[in-house]
Design a protein around this motif. Structure first.
Motif, PDB file in Angstrom:
ATOM      1  N   PRO A   1       0.791  -1.242   0.000  1.00 26.75           N
ATOM      2  CA  PRO A   1       0.000   0.000   0.000  1.00 26.75           C
ATOM      3  C   PRO A   1       0.816   1.282   0.000  1.00 26.75           C
ATOM      4  CG  PRO A   1      -0.050  -1.038   2.162  1.00 26.75           C
ATOM      5  CD  PRO A   1       0.587  -2.027   1.234  1.00 26.75           C
ATOM      6  N   LEU A   2       2.054   1.228   0.451  1.00 20.28           N
ATOM      7  CA  LEU A   2       2.899   2.424   0.476  1.00 20.28           C
ATOM      8  C   LEU A   2       3.915   2.429  -0.659  1.00 20.28           C
ATOM      9  CD1 LEU A   2       3.589   2.725   4.322  1.00 20.28           C
ATOM     10  CD2 LEU A   2       1.857   3.896   2.941  1.00 20.28           C
ATOM     11  N   GLY A   3       3.893   1.391  -1.484  1.00 22.34           N
ATOM     12  CA  GLY A   3       4.823   1.299  -2.602  1.00 22.34           C
ATOM     13  C   GLY A   3       4.087   1.207  -3.924  1.00 22.34           C
ATOM     14  N   ALA A   4       4.150   0.025  -4.535  1.00 26.98           N
ATOM     15  CA  ALA A   4       3.555  -0.153  -5.866  1.00 26.98           C
ATOM     16  C   ALA A   4       2.046   0.058  -5.872  1.00 26.98           C
ATOM     17  CB  ALA A   4       3.880  -1.551  -6.394  1.00 26.98           C
ATOM     18  N   GLY A   5       1.370  -0.250  -4.745  1.00 31.16           N
ATOM     19  CA  GLY A   5      -0.075  -0.111  -4.713  1.00 31.16           C
ATOM     20  C   GLY A   5      -0.579   1.258  -4.305  1.00 31.16           C
ATOM     21  N   TYR A   6       0.342   2.167  -4.010  1.00 35.34           N
ATOM     22  CA  TYR A   6      -0.051   3.471  -3.470  1.00 35.34           C
ATOM     23  C   TYR A   6      -0.920   4.258  -4.450  1.00 35.34           C
ATOM     24  CZ  TYR A   6       0.369   8.174  -1.506  1.00 35.34           C
ATOM     25  OH  TYR A   6       0.099   9.412  -0.997  1.00 35.34           O
ATOM     26  N   HIS A   7      -0.490   4.330  -5.698  1.00 34.09           N
ATOM     27  CA  HIS A   7      -1.195   5.144  -6.696  1.00 34.09           C
ATOM     28  C   HIS A   7      -2.646   4.718  -6.848  1.00 34.09           C
ATOM     29  CE1 HIS A   7       2.609   6.720  -8.967  1.00 34.09           C
ATOM     30  NE2 HIS A   7       2.674   6.880  -7.671  1.00 34.09           N
ATOM     31  N   ILE A   8      -2.849   3.427  -7.082  1.00 30.32           N
ATOM     32  CA  ILE A   8      -4.202   2.978  -7.369  1.00 30.32           C
ATOM     33  C   ILE A   8      -5.087   3.026  -6.125  1.00 30.32           C
ATOM     34  CG2 ILE A   8      -3.712   0.531  -6.982  1.00 30.32           C
ATOM     35  CD1 ILE A   8      -6.054   2.137  -9.628  1.00 30.32           C
ATOM     36  N   LEU A   9      -4.517   2.775  -4.934  1.00 28.74           N
ATOM     37  CA  LEU A   9      -5.304   2.877  -3.707  1.00 28.74           C
ATOM     38  C   LEU A   9      -5.759   4.307  -3.455  1.00 28.74           C
ATOM     39  CD1 LEU A   9      -3.404   0.487  -1.254  1.00 28.74           C
ATOM     40  CD2 LEU A   9      -5.665   0.144  -2.278  1.00 28.74           C
ATOM     41  N   GLN A  10      -4.865   5.258  -3.662  1.00 31.50           N
ATOM     42  CA  GLN A  10      -5.230   6.662  -3.496  1.00 31.50           C
ATOM     43  C   GLN A  10      -6.271   7.091  -4.531  1.00 31.50           C
ATOM     44  OE1 GLN A  10      -4.436   8.621  -0.969  1.00 31.50           O
ATOM     45  NE2 GLN A  10      -3.255   6.939  -0.080  1.00 31.50           N
ATOM     46  N   SER A  11      -6.152   6.531  -5.734  1.00 32.37           N
ATOM     47  CA  SER A  11      -7.123   6.843  -6.784  1.00 32.37           C
ATOM     48  C   SER A  11      -8.513   6.346  -6.394  1.00 32.37           C
ATOM     49  CB  SER A  11      -6.680   6.203  -8.104  1.00 32.37           C
ATOM     50  OG  SER A  11      -7.610   6.462  -9.134  1.00 32.37           O
ATOM     51  N   LYS A  12      -8.580   5.132  -5.866  1.00 25.58           N
ATOM     52  CA  LYS A  12      -9.871   4.577  -5.455  1.00 25.58           C
ATOM     53  C   LYS A  12     -10.464   5.363  -4.290  1.00 25.58           C
ATOM     54  CE  LYS A  12      -9.191  -0.225  -6.918  1.00 25.58           C
ATOM     55  NZ  LYS A  12      -9.083  -1.640  -6.455  1.00 25.58           N
ATOM     56  N   ILE A  13      -9.613   5.761  -3.358  1.00 21.43           N
ATOM     57  CA  ILE A  13     -10.080   6.552  -2.214  1.00 21.43           C
ATOM     58  C   ILE A  13     -10.668   7.879  -2.693  1.00 21.43           C
ATOM     59  CG2 ILE A  13      -9.325   7.848  -0.187  1.00 21.43           C
ATOM     60  CD1 ILE A  13      -7.263   5.605   0.296  1.00 21.43           C
ATOM     61  N   ALA A  14      -9.955   8.529  -3.629  1.00 27.62           N
ATOM     62  CA  ALA A  14     -10.418   9.821  -4.141  1.00 27.62           C
ATOM     63  C   ALA A  14     -11.738   9.682  -4.881  1.00 27.62           C
ATOM     64  CB  ALA A  14      -9.351  10.425  -5.052  1.00 27.62           C
ATOM     65  N   LEU A  15     -11.834   8.658  -5.737  1.00 23.64           N
ATOM     66  CA  LEU A  15     -13.069   8.448  -6.491  1.00 23.64           C
ATOM     67  C   LEU A  15     -14.236   8.153  -5.559  1.00 23.64           C
ATOM     68  CD1 LEU A  15     -11.845   6.303  -9.534  1.00 23.64           C
ATOM     69  CD2 LEU A  15     -12.917   8.553  -9.659  1.00 23.64           C
ATOM     70  N   GLY A  16     -13.993   7.296  -4.570  1.00 30.47           N
ATOM     71  CA  GLY A  16     -15.062   6.944  -3.643  1.00 30.47           C
ATOM     72  C   GLY A  16     -15.501   8.105  -2.781  1.00 30.47           C
TER      73      GLY A  16
END
Length: 381
Positions: free
Chosen positions: A228-243
């Motif tokens: 979540p703080l590396g490779a997955g950071y971008h997409i997790l933040q994107s999902k949080i923003a969209l939601g």
């Protein structure tokens, strides 16, 4: 001696062509770009610098390019399709020799007044070259093996060069665009089935040759929370923003994920995420509706063309535009791996904007000259 007048539509005056031009289509592109300007203004916390003003200038230049390209007779574009492809291929090759790196990839040429991304130019040049080639073939000649050597090479060579940069997203789009022309030209289904099986069979080999960050993108797509703080950071933040945007959004310039810098690359790859956070589900649907109308109008152009070159070219441009929109929006929602594909007319980018407007100029040329009949011999390789 080459006579330009022969290809500038002497049977149609400039004024008549301007009347034939679909100004409603240009208005639609302006509205979509206007949404992009607003988002880039918001990205910069209420400033036209450094992104919105430059994007507006580029769009203005793109409108001029689009109109000029549209007014040129379609027969001239077919005549110079191969030379344009050759120029684009030289530029893509030059990237590997004198190109400079940006964001971990060597994709750009510094021409002084502009930083050019040749792979964007190649997207249009490839469509032109393939449309011309298949225009010169009868339907029963398209599926003959010997007639497929040239068009396959036209696709494989630039795709290989782009993969080397590396730019997997653009390579995928080049392949899809090329495949669209093959399909529209009437290629037999057996070739697509064989190609599909071959692609599946080479997955292990391709996987071994992928860069580490490219493998990480696939793993992240399958399980974003593994890092979540590396490779997955971008997409997790994107999902949080969209939601967090909900139905109507948090308000223009009020997106917390974007303005507190949790959302990465918000002026380019993830600009749709920012729009979803600030304008909500409704704002996203409105933008996608504008894209849908654009695709309908572009498809209608392809259906109206009386010549095969125009039909193939218009359809290739339409499908390429669709996959740009589809891949970017699906990517930021976590439905596809992150491959670095911009959102057309909305994401910040000079070469992408100008090459797209050039492509739409070709689309309008197909529309204006839709009743022009072109013999098959004119497209012979």
């Amino acid at each position: 001696m080459f006579d330009l007048r022969r290809f500038t539509g002497r049977d149609m005056k400039i004024g008549e062509k301007l009347l034939e031009f679909n100004w409603g289509f240009l208005l639609l592109l302006t509205v979509i770009s206007g949404i992009g300007f607003a988002m880039l203004y918001s990205v910069a916390d209420g400033s036209f610098s450094p992104w919105a003003l430059k994007q507006m200038i580029r769009f203005g230049a793109g409108v001029v390019i689009m109109i000029v390209v549209a007014l040129i007779d379609l027969r001239l574009w077919m005549r110079i399709a191969y030379p344009l492809y050759g120029v684009a291929l030289v530029l893509v090759t030059a990237v590997d020799i004198v190109g400079f790196k940006g964001m971990g990839a060597q994709r750009w040429l510094d021409l002084g007044i502009i930083q050019l991304q040749p792979s964007e130019v190649m997207k249009v040049a490839l469509l032109l070259a393939l449309a011309r080639y298949f225009h010169g073939l009868a339907l029963d000649e398209v599926s003959r093996l010997r007639n497929l050597i040239v068009p396959v090479l036209l696709v494989i060579v630039p795709v290989g060069l782009v993969v080397k940069q590396p730019d997997l997203g653009t390579a995928i789009l080049l392949t899809i665009s090329g495949g669209t022309i093959f399909f529209a030209a009437g290629l037999a289904w057996r070739y697509f089935i064989i190609t599909g099986l071959a692609v599946v069979g080479t997955i292990p080999v391709v996987w071994d040759r992928l860069h580490d960050y490219q493998r990480d993108r696939v793993f992240t797509f399958l399980d974003p929370e593994r890092d979540p703080l590396g490779a997955g950071y971008h997409i997790l933040q994107s999902k949080i923003a969209l939601g967090s945007g909900g139905l109507f959004g948090k308000g223009f310039m009020a997106g917390t994920q974007a303005h507190l810098n949790f959302l990465p690359e918000k002026q380019t790859d993830f600009i749709f995420t920012m729009l979803g956070e600030e304008l909500g589900f409704v704002g996203g649907i409105v933008l996608l509706s504008f894209y849908a109308v654009t695709l309908i109008l572009a498809t209608n152009v392809a259906l109206q063309c009386r010549n095969q070159f125009g039909r193939l070219l218009a359809l290739g441009i339409t499908v390429s535009f669709f996959f740009y929109v589809f891949i970017n929006t699906a990517m930021v929602m976590g439905l596809l791996p992150v491959v670095g594909v911009p959102l057309p007319l909305v994401s910040y980018g000079g070469t992408a904007m100008l090459s797209l407007m050039f492509a739409f100029g070709l689309l309008m040329s197909c529309y204006i000259h839709r009743n022009v009949e072109i013999g098959r011999s004119a497209g012979a390789f």
